[in-house]
Design an enzyme around this catalytic site. Structure first.
Site, PDB file in Angstrom:
ATOM      1  N   ASP A 195      32.663  43.609  36.361  1.00  0.00           N
ATOM      2  CA  ASP A 195      34.110  43.682  36.532  1.00  0.00           C
ATOM      3  C   ASP A 195      34.475  43.574  38.008  1.00  0.00           C
ATOM      4  O   ASP A 195      34.146  44.451  38.807  1.00  0.00           O
ATOM      5  CB  ASP A 195      34.621  44.999  35.946  1.00  0.00           C
ATOM      6  CG  ASP A 195      36.123  45.086  35.863  1.00  0.00           C
ATOM      7  OD1 ASP A 195      36.824  44.424  36.669  1.00  0.00           O
ATOM      8  OD2 ASP A 195      36.616  45.821  35.000  1.00  0.00           O
ATOM      9  N   ASP A 234      44.402  33.785  34.308  1.00  0.00           N
ATOM     10  CA  ASP A 234      45.102  34.364  33.175  1.00  0.00           C
ATOM     11  C   ASP A 234      44.759  33.672  31.862  1.00  0.00           C
ATOM     12  O   ASP A 234      45.590  32.992  31.271  1.00  0.00           O
ATOM     13  CB  ASP A 234      46.614  34.316  33.426  1.00  0.00           C
ATOM     14  CG  ASP A 234      47.019  35.220  34.574  1.00  0.00           C
ATOM     15  OD1 ASP A 234      46.398  36.288  34.706  1.00  0.00           O
ATOM     16  OD2 ASP A 234      47.935  34.868  35.313  1.00  0.00           O
ATOM     17  N   LYS A 287      48.432  35.230  24.820  1.00  0.00           N
ATOM     18  CA  LYS A 287      49.256  35.987  23.888  1.00  0.00           C
ATOM     19  C   LYS A 287      49.903  37.180  24.584  1.00  0.00           C
ATOM     20  O   LYS A 287      49.276  37.840  25.420  1.00  0.00           O
ATOM     21  CB  LYS A 287      48.418  36.477  22.708  1.00  0.00           C
ATOM     22  CG  LYS A 287      47.883  35.345  21.849  1.00  0.00           C
ATOM     23  CD  LYS A 287      47.056  35.888  20.715  1.00  0.00           C
ATOM     24  CE  LYS A 287      46.513  34.732  19.875  1.00  0.00           C
ATOM     25  NZ  LYS A 287      45.609  35.225  18.824  1.00  0.00           N
ATOM     26  N   GLU A 310      35.074  35.515  45.507  1.00  0.00           N
ATOM     27  CA  GLU A 310      35.450  34.534  44.502  1.00  0.00           C
ATOM     28  C   GLU A 310      35.330  35.173  43.134  1.00  0.00           C
ATOM     29  O   GLU A 310      34.235  35.530  42.702  1.00  0.00           O
ATOM     30  CB  GLU A 310      34.554  33.308  44.612  1.00  0.00           C
ATOM     31  CG  GLU A 310      34.963  32.223  43.643  1.00  0.00           C
ATOM     32  CD  GLU A 310      34.203  30.946  43.869  1.00  0.00           C
ATOM     33  OE1 GLU A 310      34.700  30.102  44.608  1.00  0.00           O
ATOM     34  OE2 GLU A 310      33.103  30.826  43.293  1.00  0.00           O
TER      35      GLU A 310
END
Length: 163
Positions: A114, A136, A140, A62
């Site tokens: 990460d 996401d 921009k 997850e």
């Protein structure tokens, strides 16, 4: 030396977030991290899910577990699966550890760092599912390179999924 001689900067798909923690969360993080936590940056080799959990079972990765409520609920409802939650928000990590203890969940581990580095360290075919929430947060155009859902990252995740 010119700019082209410098190594390329590594682009991260997340922005580390810190926040205030309650005393309950701080206590849970301090006490439970050694048993349930994994610092991804400290990995010095492959990540063996069976060693991490102490047994073999289907594994769900997850990415972005937030405060951990969904992870804890899924793990409590399906104790035959392992849940490896990756998060960078320290209060969220601490809250999930508290939920793990309160619900007696032995099928959850929490990784900090990460997620893509963790996936790279995992063996091919070791994952049974990948959950990505709010993938996401980079609206921009100039930030699109940071999105986790892009062809190279999806290919990496796909290589770790069991057929």
């Amino acid at each position: 030396m010119t700019l082209t001689d410098l190594p390329a900067a590594r682009i991260r798909t997340f922005h580390p977030r810190r926040g205030r923690m309650s005393d309950r969360q701080r206590d849970a993080l301090e006490r439970l991290w050694p048993a349930y936590g994994l610092r991804i940056a400290a990995l010095d080799g492959p990540c063996d899910p069976a060693a991490l959990f102490g047994r073999r079972a289907p594994l769900v990765l997850e990415i972005g577990s937030g405060m951990g409520d969904a992870t804890a609920a899924m793990a409590a409802a399906d104790r035959d699966r392992h849940y490896l939650a990756v998060e960078v928000h320290t209060p969220g990590i601490a809250n999930l550890l508290d939920l793990v203890e309160r619900h007696g969940l032995d099928n959850v581990r929490v990784a900090e760092g990460d997620a893509l580095d963790l996936v790279r360290a995992m063996p091919e075919g070791c994952l049974d599912a990948v959950h990505v929430y709010f993938p996401d947060p980079w609206p921009k155009t100039r930030h699109h390179k940071r999105r986790i859902i892009q062809p190279a990252h999806v290919a990496l995740l796909r290589s770790r999924l069991a057929p």
